[in-house]
Each structure stands twice: as structure tokens, then as C-alpha cells.
Design a protein around this motif. Structure first.
Motif, short mmCIF file in Angstrom:
data_model
loop_
_atom_site.label_atom_id
_atom_site.label_comp_id
_atom_site.label_asym_id
_atom_site.label_seq_id
_atom_site.Cartn_x
_atom_site.Cartn_y
_atom_site.Cartn_z
N LYS A 40 -1.23 11.83 7.65
CA LYS A 40 -2.36 11.63 8.58
C LYS A 40 -2.94 13.11 8.96
CE LYS A 40 -3.12 10.56 13.32
NZ LYS A 40 -2.51 10.00 14.83
N ARG A 55 0.75 -1.15 0.02
CA ARG A 55 0.10 0.02 0.17
C ARG A 55 0.67 1.20 -0.14
NH1 ARG A 55 -3.93 3.35 -1.50
NH2 ARG A 55 -4.70 4.70 0.16
N GLU A 95 -9.41 10.45 5.65
CA GLU A 95 -10.08 9.28 4.76
C GLU A 95 -11.31 9.66 3.85
OE1 GLU A 95 -9.08 9.07 7.82
OE2 GLU A 95 -7.44 7.46 7.69
N GLY A 138 -3.40 9.69 -0.46
CA GLY A 138 -3.61 9.09 0.49
C GLY A 138 -2.62 9.00 1.87
N GLU A 189 -11.65 12.85 -1.28
CA GLU A 189 -12.01 12.07 -2.53
C GLU A 189 -10.81 12.68 -3.62
OE1 GLU A 189 -15.80 12.12 -4.05
OE2 GLU A 189 -16.16 10.16 -3.01
N THR A 208 -11.43 12.91 9.77
CA THR A 208 -10.18 12.62 9.30
C THR A 208 -10.06 12.86 7.65
OG1 THR A 208 -10.38 10.45 9.43
CG2 THR A 208 -9.43 11.34 11.46
#
Length: 1006
Positions: free
Chosen positions: A236, A186, A394, A479, A397, A392
Motif C-alpha cells: 500500500k 489477484r 495505483e 502491485g 506503471e 497512491t
């Protein structure tokens, strides 16, 4: 030759393909020239901004039309012949994905003593072990956890679907291994996305299989710090509510009172009056001080400045010495971090509150008292239960760099449906309050919410540069890394050093080629002309195939081409010497050519296959520059087989198609009787040769022992290396003394590097620290020490140094784990090469005696080459032992076996099992004499090009070419005086045993 037509067709097809792929390189160079001309100013200087603007403008525009097919500049750049970092400058980084965070995350981040001890054990063992981290962790767990099972800590709510309290240790370990592997994969995919969008042409990113490491190469990069931030940032992203000072004022006074009371107690214990603590600047290792990004807004006033308290460093180091804001000098942030990390201070903080620094420093306002340093703001932020953020990254997009309505670079974020709803709720609950946008624990922006934000589209502003905004958008969209990636190896090559390497490489190729061309014509007449035509085809094919494969041409790759120039003549030498033998035997020219090619094929195949096997081993076990050398050598060997054997035969048969070949010749007045018909008794000298070799090896090993070993480079020891250029000569000894204090007494070596005004500085300073700012600290110590010692100024951007200046041309770092892996891989490559050579000779010559003679000779060659390095070091000619040295040793093995198999091939033709002991020795003697011309010719041509490489190839390849010089000489010697005599002695012993057995059988029958 029955397939002349096929050879001609293949030659034409390969030539056209090479021309096609190389044409992109020529077009790219022309576009670069046009850009330079466009950017050249009236004073003759070149504007980088104008040049880059020109290249950007044609990036998606057609610049090349080939048979009606249009190619944009982007297409051209992606297809041109790549240049390695050492030839054009740039950055090479090896990252290691930390399995520690993966294991901690799987355990729910519990503070279990056995878990922490097992991780600490694994980290320590990893420095000198090749075992996977998970296995080392389990080893530590068994030592520290007693009878506890792994499921005790890994059977968490998050893992309930895969791990239960009944899961065995073996099953848990497999799950951990799979999780670490998926995290590495990843991370690789995320980093590849980041690198692809970085904006440099022809980036290279690849996983180093069998390790948790990822290699990234970025040609032309001139901002290493930007690269480090891009690659190591975990991304993060958190959206956190900012707690204003007036809301936690009592907490600040409590922290201050705690520290003041502590100072009073310390003063009382020493029986001296208490005083306000000194505000002497502390160390400057503040986390994040080097990636600061946005200017601070004015802090809210609390009215607390009316108080007149005795203050601790927490307040006295503050910008205005009050509670009105928390803004500190960058140099003092490390002390503030230590204060906030104290357990008693943490107990005074609300459970859901923590402190984070702004990411970018700002200059003090004019007239401020603290105007000697940059300032940073400290924010208090509020988290939810369990330390979670309300929102957060995540939910992001898409993210892109944009320009806001005030002309500033910003980052526009688009959230998914879930994120849009949470963002609307968060902003709606905090109208009139600030929300901090925190990335990797640094505040990038802390805007005041003006109203509820619906739709999930918002922007991050923070006085970014365009590059900073692009990188931030890149990281957000790619990401978050599942685990931190740490740089364990790094190399930076400045553009001026890359250009110098290009010049030296081209000079080496041209000079080596010129010398070989003249020598071959002088020795083989028209045959030499044909050999040179094949040689030019060979070099052309190498460059063309490199372009087709999108492989990078590196400085060691140029060394491989130079070596190929010498070695590719070998096949023609074998053929021409066989033809000359047949002509002396009375055959016609046509018949001699046919016979010569037929008899030479076996030796040519054996000689090239053995070298090819070594090149493949180099590729498999090597890294970085060694792989570049191996790729070029492999291509060169394959091309030389095609050009030197097939193309030359087509040309020679065409030249001799009329009559009996009266227009063809393979010798001149110089070479007609040279080394032909010799009858030297080599076998009679073999014992003296054994003694001579033994003395040289013993002398070298003695020197090696007396001097403490070879001069091991950072590839094998770990450390940092800097190549520093000054405006005038400097003393390496004086610089070493001057740097010893700056490097804290750590091991440091300073030596001249190719010129008296260039130094190579190697140090182990701060190699054991995990501090992410260690690279900057070491370079700062280097610059500070050199400035103090020389009185010269540091030129930050590597270029032509002016008066009283110095600059860093290149730097590299090799971590301890990398160095350990390189040592292991080098040893494996050497042993595997010897094993492969033994097996190949055994199969090809059907006798272990040949294999034993060859391998003993190879070990002999390696030992003498190492001895030569030791003796050269004792005489003041010090060469580093690094990866490139290993490549040289393996090349010596390939070259030496190349010579040996040619002699063995001739011995095999004649010996058989029908001769007595005396006949075996005389036959081996004759075989050596008959191949002596070829052996010496090959050695001379290769020595010529390697000598040119040694003289003109630059300091980077000096040790490599020195090893080859010694190796070629020793390899030629050992083929004659070691390998063949040992094989002959073993064959004789076998013959004696057979004869003894036969006589015994006869007596028994009688």
C-alpha cells in the motif's frame, strides 16, 4: 509375445528421453563445480560472492550444446532434476489471504458492532471448522445483528452497482464469496510476479484449491526475513506531506500535559510524591522494528528545548528529552505506539494528521547518551479528507532498481498520465517541504522537494542495499495485494541439513538396491539377473520422468524410490513362481514361461492397481512431503509394470529363443525346494490368529489410553519446531526445563534428533497471537534460553558449529487452521482408501465376502500399526505422528491389499460355487500354501529395503520407516491369517445358506 518390437522401440524412446532430460542435471552440476573452483581462495575457502558472480555471468550465456541446440545456464537450471527443500535447503511458506479485509472493505470499513462481532465469531470458528469464512461470518451476523439484513451495511456508494438496500442476504453472500475468491486469485497473481522476480532458481508457487491459501517454495533461500517481507507486504504505497514539528508544537505540548496530569493524579491517589516517570525499557514488540531500512536525517530544531516542563514518557523517552525531534529507541516504540493509540490522545490530534515510523533504524551518534540501542524516527504526516492520501501506488506503471549519481541503490518509478499530473501538482505545492513515501505504513524516504517534478518519473532513495531496492521495485511493480497475506505454515531447511539428507537418501537407495540385487540373484539365478536389469531400468525411468515433469525429488520421494525397489520385484516374483509351478507340472521351459506370464497377469494388475489407487489418494489429499512421496510412488508403480512385465519378457524370450530354453533358470540350490509343496493348515489356526490379533490391538489401545495418546506432531496440533545443533551432546530434559520460562509456560517438547548433539524443540508459544513479529519473538526466546542454559553462543547462519556454539538447522511453523485441515484431510484419505479398496475388490472378485475380508484386514493392520507406535512410545522409542505417518499408514493399506489380492486371485481360480464348506476351507488353505513362496519373497525384499531406510534414511523418515516395517510384517500376516480366513468363513456361510435354501425348496416340491 506378439509385440516385442513395440516394447523394444518404447524402451529405446523412453531411455533416450530420460537421458536427454537428465543431461541438463549433469551440465548444471558441472557449471556449479566450475563456479566453486573459480571462487575457491588461496586458503581453500570458497567466496560466496565470487561464486554467485560467476553464476550470474553465465546466466544468459550458452553452457550446453545438444545436437546444435544451445541452452543458457538459465535454461539448464529450469530443466534439471529439481531437488526438494529438504535435500538442498530453502524455504516453504503457506500463506492465507485474509478475507476479513475484503469484507471490511466491502462494508466501507464502518465500525458497526454487529459487523465486528460477526467477524470475530468467524475468526474463532475458523480454528475448528472447514466451512468457508463468508459462511461463518454470516452465522455470526445472524447471532449478533438481530433482524438486520446484510444490505444495511454493504449497500454503500462504492457497491451501488451490485448491492442495493433491497438485495437479499443470499445475493449479498454470493457477491462476498465472489469478491473473496477474486481477491485470492489477484493475490496469487501478484505473489507469483513477486516470486518470479525474486532471483532464486526453480521457485514454485501454487494455489491450494478449496482454500484461501497459496503455497510458495523457494529452494536455496538463505534469508527468510527477506522472504517474509516480500510475501506479506501488501504494497500500500502512499505519498504524504510531512508535517514539521514547529507546525504542530502545541499539539505535542497538549499530549505531554495530558500524560503528566494523569501521572500526577495517579501519584496523588497513592499518596506518594509525583515524579518524572521511569524510563525503564518496555517490551520490544515495536511494529516494524525488524524491517528498518533508511538512516535518519537530522531533525529540525524548534527552539523548544529552552522550556523546562515536567515530562511524560512521550518526551522523556525521546532521544534528547525535548521537542526538537521525535526519535526513540527501538525498544521503546511499543510504548509510544500505545500512547498514540489512546482515544484521548487521538482527540488532541488534528483530524487529518497521523504518525508513522521510519522503516529502518540507525545507530546513535558517537557520544550520545542513548547509545545502547538502535533509534527510529517518528514522522507526522498529513492526509486529505477521509484519511486518503493525495497520491497512491495505483499510478505506478513501472519500477526498477537503479544506482543514483552517488553510487547508492535506489528505486526509479514511472507513473501513468494521471499520476504524473498529480505528482507534478503535489511537488509543486510543497517546494522546500518534505514528502514522505510510505509503504505499508512505514516511511521509506522523506526527501525535501527541490522543485516541481514533471513527467511522472522519480526515485526513492533511503540507504537501501541492492537486495532491498530490488524487492521494493518488485513489490511496487507487481502491485498491491487486495488483502493481507498471513503466513500460516512455514518450513526452513538449512543447507547443511539438506546436504545431510541428500547423503542419507543416496546411501539408502544404494544400500537397498545392492541388497535386493544380491538376494534376487541368489534366489532366482538367471531369472534374478533379468529382474535386476528391469529394476535398474525402473529406477532410471523414475529419475528421468521426474526431470521431464519438472517434479521435485524430496526426501519422502527418495523413500518412495526405496519402497519401489522392493515392490517392483513383486511382479517378477509372481511371474517366476508361476513359471516354477508350470515347470514342476512337466511343461517345457518355453511353454512354462508363456503360461507363467499369462497366469500372473491378473494378480500383477490387481496388486499394482490397488497400490496405485492408494498413491493417487495420497496425492489428492496430501500436502508438501506427502505429495512428493505420492508422485514418486505413482511413477514407480507405472514404470515397474512396464519394466518388470514387458522388458523382462523380451529379455527372457531372447535368452530362450534357441532350443527349449536350456540357458535359462529360475532357481538355485538354495531356492529349489524352499517353501514348495507345503501343506500348512492355516484355516485350522484362524481362530487362534483372531485371538492373537485381538490381544495385540487391545494391549496397544490400552497403552494408548494410559499414556494419553500418540505423540502428535505440529502437523496435527499446530506449533513451531526447531532442529538445533550443538558442538557437543546436551541433555534434552535439562533444555526442556530451561526453556519453560522463556516460552511462558507454553507446551514445549524437547528430544534428541538423530544424534546426541542435535535437539528437536517443539512449542506452542505465541501460536494464538496475530502479531507479525511472533516468529522472531519465539526464536529470540529459544536462543536466549539455550544461551543461558548452555553458556554457548548462537551461530546465526546455519553451518558447521564451532566450539561453544549452537545453530538452528531448520525450523517450521504450522498454524491452528492448517493443523485442523491436515487432520480432516488425513481422516478423509484413510476412510476414502478403505472405501475404494472395498469397491475395487467387490468389482474384481464379484463377491462382497472378499471385500469384507480385505477391509477388515486393512483396519486390523492400521490398528496394529498404531498400537505399535503406542507400545514403542511406552518403551521410550517415541515417533511423531505427522503427515508422513499418514503416508505410511496409507502405504501399508496399499501394500497389505497388494498381498491379499494375490491370495484372493488364487482362491478365485479354484473355489467357485461348486464346493461344500469343507472344500472351501481346504481350497483356501491350498491357495495360501501355493502363494506362500511369493508372499514371503515379496515381504522379505520389501522388508530389506525398508529396514535400510529405517537405519540410514535419517531422523525425518524414522517414524515413516518404522510404520512401514510394522505394516509390512502385519500386512503379510493379515493376508494369511485375517483376510483369507474371514473371506473363507463368509463364503462358507453363503454356501450353507444356498444349500439350506435348496433343501427347503426340494422338500416343498416333495
Amino acid at each position: 509375445m506378439n509385440n516385442k518390437g513395440l516394447v523394444v522401440v518404447l524402451t529405446v524412446v523412453v531411455t533416450l528421453l530420460c537421458l536427454y532430460y537428465l543431461s541438463f542435471t549433469f551440465v548444471s552440476r558441472q557449471v556449479q563445480k566450475d563456479a566453486t573452483a573459480y571462487a575457491t581462495l588461496a586458503d581453500g575457502s570458497v567466496s560466496y560472492a565470487r561464486k554467485q558472480a560467476y553464476l550470474d555471468s553465465v546466466w544468459h550465456e550458452p553452457v550446453y550444446n545438444f545436437l546444435g541446440m544451445e541452452y543458457t545456464y538459465k535454461d539448464v537450471k529450469n530443466t534439471e532434476l529439481n531437488l526438494g527443500l529438504d535435500l538442498q535447503g530453502g524455504m516453504n511458506v503457506t500463506l492465507e489471504v485474509s478475507p476479513v479485509e475484503v469484507i471490511r472493505g466491502m462494508a466501507g470499513n464502518v465500525e458497526d458492532p454487529a459487523l465486528q462481532a460477526a467477524i470475530a465469531h468467524a475468526r474463532k470458528r475458523q480454528l475448528d471448522s472447514q466451512e468457508p469464512f463468508v459462511d461463518l461470518f454470516y452465522e455470526g451476523w445472524q447471532q449478533n445483528a438481530g433482524d438486520r439484513r446484510l444490505a444495511d451495511i454493504f449497500a454503500t456508494a462504492a457497491n451501488r452497482n451490485v448491492i442495493s438496500y433491497s438485495t437479499s442476504d443470499g445475493e449479498v453472500l454470493n457477491i462476498l464469496r465472489n469478491q473473496v475468491e477474486s481477491s485470492i486469485e489477484r493475490s496469487f497473481q501478484i505473489l507469483r510476479t513477486r516470486v518470479d522476480r525474486f532471483g532464486t532458481s526453480q521457485p514454485n508457487i501454487q494455489r491450494l484449491q478449496g482454500t484461501g491459501r497459496i503455497l510458495v517454495e523457494l529452494p536455496g533461500v538463505d534469508n527468510p526475513e527477506r522472504v517474509r517481507k516480500l510475501l506479506q507486504g501488501t504494497a500500500k504505497l502512499e505519498f504524504l506531506e510531512v508535517v514539521e514539528i514547529q507546525d504542530y508544537y502545541p499539539t505535542l505540548t497538549s499530549i505531554n500535559s495530558l500524560l503528566v496530569q494523569e501521572n500526577k493524579l495517579k501519584a496523588a491517589e497513592k499518596s506518594i510524591p509525583s515524579a518524572t516517570p521511569a524510563t525503564t525499557p518496555t517490551d520490544t514488540t515495536a511494529a516494524g522494528q525488524d524491517d528498518l531500512a533508511s538512516q535518519l536525517t537530522a531533525a529540525d530544531s524548534t527552539g523548544a528545548d529552552s522550556l523546562n516542563l515536567e515530562v511524560s514518557p512521550f518526551i522523556s523517552l525521546n532521544r534528547d528529552g525535548t521537542f526538537s525531534s521525535l526519535v526513540y529507541s527501538v525498544r521503546d516504540t511499543a510504548q509510544i505506539n500505545r500512547i498514540l493509540a489512546r482515544a484521548d490522545v487521538q482527540e488532541l490530534l488534528p483530524a487529518n494528521m497521523s504518525f508513522v515510523w521510519d522503516v529502518k533504524a540507525f545507530a546513535p551518534r558517537q557520544g550520545a547518551t542513548n547509545n545502547d540501542a538502535q533509534l527510529l524516527q517518528l514522522y507526522a504526516v498529513q492526509r486529505e479528507r477521509g484519511g486518503r492520501a493525495p497520491l497512491t501506488g495505483e499510478v505506478i506503471e513501472r519500477a526498477r532498481q537503479d544506482i543514483d549519481d552517488r553510487g547508492r541503490a535506489d528505486v526509479v518509478m514511472v507513473m501513468n498520465g494521471e499520476g504524473a499530473r498529480a505528482w507534478k501538482r503535489l511537488t509543486g505545492n510543497n517546494i522546500g517541504q518534505r514528502i514522505a513515501i510510505v509503504l505499508d505504513n512505514y516511511v521509506y524516504s522523506a526527501p525535501v522537494v527541490q522543485g516541481e517534478i514533471d513527467g511522472g518519473v522519480s526515485s526513492i532513495t533511503g540507504n537501501f542495499t541492492v537486495d532491498e531496492a530490488k524487492d521494493l521495485a518488485n513489490i511496487l511493480e507487481a502491485g498491491a495485494l487486495p488483502a493481507p497475506a498471513k503466513i500460516v505454515e512455514e518450513a526452513i531447511v538449512g543447507p547443511s541439513l539438506g546436504q545431510q539428507a541428500q547423503t542419507q537418501g543416496i546411501l539408502s537407495i544404494v544400500a537397498g538396491l545392492g541388497m535386493v540385487v544380491l538376494f534376487i540373484i541368489a534366489y532366482y539365478a538367471k531369472g534374478g539377473i533379468v529382474a535386476n536389469i528391469a529394476l535398474l531400468f525402473n529406477i532410471f525411468f523414475i529419475f528421468g520422468i521426474l526431470a521431464q515433469l519438472s517434479a521435485a525429488l524430496t526426501l519422502p520421494g527418495i523413500a518412495g524410490i526405496v519402497l519401489t525397489i522392493g515392490m517392483s520385484i513383486d511382479a517378477n516374483v509372481l511371474i517366476f513362481e508361476r513359471i516354477k509351478e508350470e515347470l514342476r507340472g512337466g511343461l517345457s521351459m518355453k511353454a512354462a514361461i508363456k503360461k507363467g506370464y499369462e497366469k500372473a497377469y491378473s494378480s500383477i494388475i490387481d496388486a499394482n492397481v490397488t497400490t496405485l489407487l492408494v498413491a493417487i489418494i495420497l496425492y489428492v489429499f496430501g500436502q508438501g512431503p506427502v505429495k512428493g512421496f505420492a508422485i514418486t510412488l505413482i511413477i514407480g508403480i507405472l514404470c515397474s509394470l512396464f519394466s518388470a512385465v514387458l522388458i523382462t519378457r523380451v529379455i527372457i524370450e531372447w535368452m530362450t529363443k534357441k532350443g527349449e530354453g536350456s540357458n535359462m533358470s529360475f532357481q538355485t540350490g538354495i531356492s529349489r525346494n524352499l517353501l514348495s509343496g507345503g501343506d500348512i493348515n492355516f484355516m485350522g489356526m484362524r481362530k487362534k490368529a483372531y485371538m492373537f490379533s485381538g490381544v495385540i490391538i487391545a494391549l496397544g489401545l490400552g497403552v494408548l489410553f494410559a499414556t494419553g495418546g500418540l505423540n502428535m506432531g505440529v502437523d496435527f496440533t499446530g506449533g513451531r519446531t526447531y532442529v538445533v545443533s550443538f558442538d557437543q551432546p546436551v541433555s534434552a530434559t535439562d533444555m526442556k526445563v530451561a526453556l519453560s520460562d522463556d516460552f511462558g509456560g507454553a507446551g514445549t517438547e524437547v528430544k534428541t534428533y538423530g544424534a546426541s548433539n542435535v535437539l528437536k524443540v517443539t512449542t506452542s508459544y505465541l501460536m494464538d497471537t496475530e502479531d507479525e513479529n511472533a516468529d522472531d519473538q519465539v526464536q529470540a526466546a529459544l536462543v536466549s534460553g539455550l544461551e543461558a542454559a548452555t553458556g554457548k553462543r548462537f551461530l546465526e547462519n546455519a553451518g558447521e558449529v564451532g566450539a561453544d556454539q549452537f545453530t538452528i538447522l531448520s525450523s517450521s511453523k504450522v498454524g491452528a487452521t492448517i493443523a485442523d485441515d491436515i487432520k480432516e484431510a488425513s481422516l478423509e484419505a484413510g476412510l476414502f482408501s478403505l472405501l475404494i479398496m472395498f469397491l475395487y475388490i467387490l468389482i474384481r472378485f464379484s463377491g462382497w465376502q472378499y471385500s469384507a475380508g480385505a477391509v477388515i484386514a486393512l483396519i486390523h493392520d492400521v490398528l496394529i500399526t498404531i498400537s505399535a507406535f503406542a507400545i514403542a512410545g511406552a518403551l521410550g522409542m517415541t515417533y511423531e505422528v505427522d503427515q508422513v505417518f499418514v503416508a505410511a499408514i496409507l502405504t501399508v493399506i496399499g501394500y497389505s491389499i497388494n498381498d491379499t489380492v494375490v491370495v484372493f486371485d488364487r482362491i478365485r481360480e479354484e473355489v467357485g460355487n461348486r464346493f461344500s464348506k469343507s472344500t472351501i476351507l481346504s481350497t483356501v488353505n491350498a491357495a495360501i500354501n501355493n502363494t506362500l513362496n511369493r508372499t514371503l519373497m515379496t515381504s522379505v525384499t520389501t522388508l530389506v529395503v525398508v529396514l535400510i531406510l529405517f537405519l540410514f534414511g535419517g531422523e525425518v523418515l524414522r517414524g515413516f520407516s518404522f510404520a512401514l516395517l510394522v505394516g509390512i510384517l502385519v500386512g503379510t500376516y493379515s493376508s494369511i491369517f485375517v483376510a483369507s480366513p474371514i473371506a473363507a468363513d463368509l463364503l462358507s456361510r453363503k454356501k450353507e445358506e444356498v444349500e439350506t435354501t435348496s433343501k427347503t425348496a426340494v422338500r416343498q416340491r416333495a
